[in-house]
Design a protein around this motif. Structure first.
Motif, PDB file in Angstrom:
ATOM      1  N   GLY A  95       0.798  -1.113  -0.137  1.00 59.45           N
ATOM      2  CA  GLY A  95       0.028   0.034  -0.023  1.00 59.45           C
ATOM      3  C   GLY A  95       0.832   1.368   0.032  1.00 59.45           C
ATOM      4  N   ILE A  96       2.083   1.112  -0.577  1.00 61.48           N
ATOM      5  CA  ILE A  96       2.899   2.400  -0.625  1.00 61.48           C
ATOM      6  C   ILE A  96       2.539   3.138  -1.777  1.00 61.48           C
ATOM      7  CG2 ILE A  96       5.277   3.282  -0.679  1.00 61.48           C
ATOM      8  CD1 ILE A  96       4.787   1.445   1.755  1.00 61.48           C
ATOM      9  N   PRO A  97       2.179   4.453  -1.836  1.00 63.18           N
ATOM     10  CA  PRO A  97       1.702   5.446  -2.666  1.00 63.18           C
ATOM     11  C   PRO A  97       2.854   5.262  -3.871  1.00 63.18           C
ATOM     12  CG  PRO A  97       1.532   6.338  -0.684  1.00 63.18           C
ATOM     13  CD  PRO A  97       2.313   5.424  -0.208  1.00 63.18           C
ATOM     14  N   LEU A  98       2.479   5.642  -4.940  1.00 61.35           N
ATOM     15  CA  LEU A  98       3.453   5.662  -6.112  1.00 61.35           C
ATOM     16  C   LEU A  98       4.664   6.680  -5.993  1.00 61.35           C
ATOM     17  CD1 LEU A  98       4.354   4.713  -9.191  1.00 61.35           C
ATOM     18  CD2 LEU A  98       2.390   6.140 -10.166  1.00 61.35           C
ATOM     19  N   TYR A  99       4.034   7.980  -5.673  1.00 64.94           N
ATOM     20  CA  TYR A  99       5.358   8.894  -5.607  1.00 64.94           C
ATOM     21  C   TYR A  99       6.385   8.521  -4.572  1.00 64.94           C
ATOM     22  CZ  TYR A  99       2.232  10.324  -1.637  1.00 64.94           C
ATOM     23  OH  TYR A  99       1.449  10.432  -0.526  1.00 64.94           O
ATOM     24  N   TRP A 100       5.860   7.836  -3.517  1.00 63.96           N
ATOM     25  CA  TRP A 100       6.862   7.478  -2.264  1.00 63.96           C
ATOM     26  C   TRP A 100       7.758   6.245  -3.065  1.00 63.96           C
ATOM     27  CZ3 TRP A 100       7.734  10.331   1.674  1.00 63.96           C
ATOM     28  CH2 TRP A 100       8.559   9.902   2.592  1.00 63.96           C
ATOM     29  N   ARG A 101       7.234   5.461  -3.680  1.00 67.29           N
ATOM     30  CA  ARG A 101       8.057   4.266  -4.351  1.00 67.29           C
ATOM     31  C   ARG A 101       9.121   4.692  -5.437  1.00 67.29           C
ATOM     32  NH1 ARG A 101       3.510   1.191  -7.210  1.00 67.29           N
ATOM     33  NH2 ARG A 101       2.109   2.116  -6.173  1.00 67.29           N
ATOM     34  N   PHE A 102       8.783   5.978  -5.892  1.00 69.95           N
ATOM     35  CA  PHE A 102       9.758   6.716  -6.854  1.00 69.95           C
ATOM     36  C   PHE A 102      10.852   7.263  -5.790  1.00 69.95           C
ATOM     37  CE2 PHE A 102       6.601   6.810 -10.142  1.00 69.95           C
ATOM     38  CZ  PHE A 102       7.361   6.466 -11.306  1.00 69.95           C
ATOM     39  N   ILE A 103      10.575   7.783  -4.745  1.00 71.99           N
ATOM     40  CA  ILE A 103      11.568   8.228  -3.600  1.00 71.99           C
ATOM     41  C   ILE A 103      12.312   7.088  -3.476  1.00 71.99           C
ATOM     42  CG2 ILE A 103      11.562   9.129  -1.458  1.00 71.99           C
ATOM     43  CD1 ILE A 103       9.122  10.935  -1.934  1.00 71.99           C
ATOM     44  N   ASP A 104      11.688   6.079  -2.958  1.00 68.32           N
ATOM     45  CA  ASP A 104      12.693   4.829  -2.734  1.00 68.32           C
ATOM     46  C   ASP A 104      13.523   4.387  -3.887  1.00 68.32           C
ATOM     47  OD1 ASP A 104      11.545   4.582  -0.138  1.00 68.32           O
ATOM     48  OD2 ASP A 104       9.870   3.366  -0.919  1.00 68.32           O
ATOM     49  N   MET A 105      13.034   4.548  -5.073  1.00 71.57           N
ATOM     50  CA  MET A 105      13.843   3.965  -6.152  1.00 71.57           C
ATOM     51  C   MET A 105      14.919   4.885  -6.233  1.00 71.57           C
ATOM     52  SD  MET A 105      11.143   2.454  -8.861  1.00 71.57           S
ATOM     53  CE  MET A 105       9.954   3.669  -8.754  1.00 71.57           C
ATOM     54  N   SER A 106      14.924   6.233  -5.934  1.00 72.31           N
ATOM     55  CA  SER A 106      15.716   7.223  -6.357  1.00 72.31           C
ATOM     56  C   SER A 106      17.180   7.031  -5.514  1.00 72.31           C
ATOM     57  CB  SER A 106      15.243   8.627  -5.731  1.00 72.31           C
ATOM     58  OG  SER A 106      15.039   8.612  -4.377  1.00 72.31           O
ATOM     59  N   PHE A 107      16.949   6.168  -4.365  1.00 66.83           N
ATOM     60  CA  PHE A 107      18.140   5.635  -3.508  1.00 66.83           C
ATOM     61  C   PHE A 107      18.846   4.722  -4.350  1.00 66.83           C
ATOM     62  CE2 PHE A 107      15.212   7.055  -0.290  1.00 66.83           C
ATOM     63  CZ  PHE A 107      16.392   7.934   0.716  1.00 66.83           C
ATOM     64  N   GLY A 108      18.351   3.857  -5.064  1.00 66.03           N
ATOM     65  CA  GLY A 108      19.585   3.049  -5.990  1.00 66.03           C
ATOM     66  C   GLY A 108      19.921   3.771  -6.952  1.00 66.03           C
ATOM     67  N   VAL A 109      19.064   4.725  -7.435  1.00 68.49           N
ATOM     68  CA  VAL A 109      19.733   5.542  -8.893  1.00 68.49           C
ATOM     69  C   VAL A 109      20.647   6.472  -8.493  1.00 68.49           C
ATOM     70  CG1 VAL A 109      18.986   7.391 -10.577  1.00 68.49           C
ATOM     71  CG2 VAL A 109      17.538   5.215 -10.044  1.00 68.49           C
ATOM     72  N   VAL A 110      20.480   7.172  -7.324  1.00 68.71           N
ATOM     73  CA  VAL A 110      21.685   8.087  -6.758  1.00 68.71           C
ATOM     74  C   VAL A 110      22.758   7.335  -6.218  1.00 68.71           C
ATOM     75  CG1 VAL A 110      21.992   9.791  -5.026  1.00 68.71           C
ATOM     76  CG2 VAL A 110      20.003   9.844  -6.262  1.00 68.71           C
ATOM     77  N   GLY A 111      22.611   6.128  -5.672  1.00 64.54           N
ATOM     78  CA  GLY A 111      23.734   5.311  -5.137  1.00 64.54           C
ATOM     79  C   GLY A 111      24.712   4.522  -6.223  1.00 64.54           C
ATOM     80  N   VAL A 112      23.891   4.368  -7.473  1.00 63.35           N
ATOM     81  CA  VAL A 112      24.714   3.654  -8.385  1.00 63.35           C
ATOM     82  C   VAL A 112      25.682   4.483  -9.147  1.00 63.35           C
ATOM     83  CG1 VAL A 112      23.166   3.999 -10.292  1.00 63.35           C
ATOM     84  CG2 VAL A 112      24.435   1.768  -9.835  1.00 63.35           C
ATOM     85  N   VAL A 113      25.252   5.735  -8.897  1.00 65.03           N
ATOM     86  CA  VAL A 113      26.256   6.886  -9.937  1.00 65.03           C
ATOM     87  C   VAL A 113      27.690   6.879  -9.287  1.00 65.03           C
ATOM     88  CG1 VAL A 113      26.580   9.452 -10.297  1.00 65.03           C
ATOM     89  CG2 VAL A 113      24.450   8.419 -10.369  1.00 65.03           C
ATOM     90  N   PRO A 114      27.955   7.080  -7.883  1.00 66.38           N
ATOM     91  CA  PRO A 114      29.439   7.002  -7.598  1.00 66.38           C
ATOM     92  C   PRO A 114      30.103   5.617  -8.030  1.00 66.38           C
ATOM     93  CG  PRO A 114      28.168   7.266  -5.648  1.00 66.38           C
ATOM     94  CD  PRO A 114      27.317   7.426  -6.917  1.00 66.38           C
TER      95      PRO A 114
END
Length: 200
Positions: free
Chosen positions: A136-155
């Motif tokens: 039951g996690i809202p879609l916008y919050w799922r995008f926030i969660d996914m951003s951790f993987g996107v930001v983390g993979v850059v370095p």
């Protein structure tokens, strides 16, 4: 000291800086997973405070933050043992951070840890997309969660790119070292093949 050595040392210093940033972020993520009730209360107060943009422009987000705050508070009051799960989540972040001691000491030899971390960052996206709707996690919050993987993979990708030539040279040197030894040169001072020793 030749130019290649200077270049390699510069690359390793840059790699270690990026890895330290990644480790610090992991440690902070782990430590902040312990006091969730206090943090969500502070976040709700900040989001609903005077002049907070969330109040006016993102009412659904503000409602979700309040819901999470109330849910954690009620759960901790009635079922505090459930917070033990997030304690283990925090511990997992710290353990992952500890795994980077090897890459910080020798990034080339422990490059597999960095590659594994890239896969872990990529795995955040399907986890959020699959488990988010089930919980039951809202879609916008799922995008926030996914951003951790996107930001983390850059370095991490920057580190892998910088280490590529060093890793290729190390792999080539290891292959050469594993080659069987060829015939040794004949000792010019000793007898030659096909020549009988001179009788005394």
């Amino acid at each position: 000291m030749n130019d290649a050595t200077d270049s390699d040392r510069t690359t390793l210093r840059r790699v270690r800086r990026l890895l330290r940033v990644f480790v610090v972020c992991l440690v902070l993520s782990g430590l902040t997973a312990f006091p969730l009730e206090s943090e969500t209360r502070w976040l709700a107060d900040l989001a609903a405070g005077p002049g907070a943009p969330v109040t006016d422009h993102f009412p659904a987000l503000l409602e979700w933050i309040r819901r999470v705050r109330d849910g954690i508070a009620e759960t901790n009051a009635r079922h505090p043992f459930l917070a033990y799960g997030t304690d283990w989540l925090a511990f997992a972040h710290l353990v992952i951070a500890a795994a980077f001691v090897g890459p910080l000491k020798d990034p080339v030899r422990n490059i597999w840890v960095i590659r594994w971390a890239v896969l872990a960052c990529a795995g955040i996206i399907p986890l959020a997309l699959i488990c988010g709707p089930l919980r039951g996690i809202p879609l916008y919050w799922r995008f926030i969660d996914m951003s951790f993987g996107v930001v983390g993979v850059v370095p991490l990708l920057m580190v892998l790119r910088a280490l590529r030539p060093l890793a290729e040279r190390a792999e080539l040197a290891a292959r050469v070292a594993r080659l069987p030894e060829g015939p040794r040169p004949t000792d010019p001072s000793g007898p030659h093949r096909g020549t009988a020793p001179t009788a005394g």
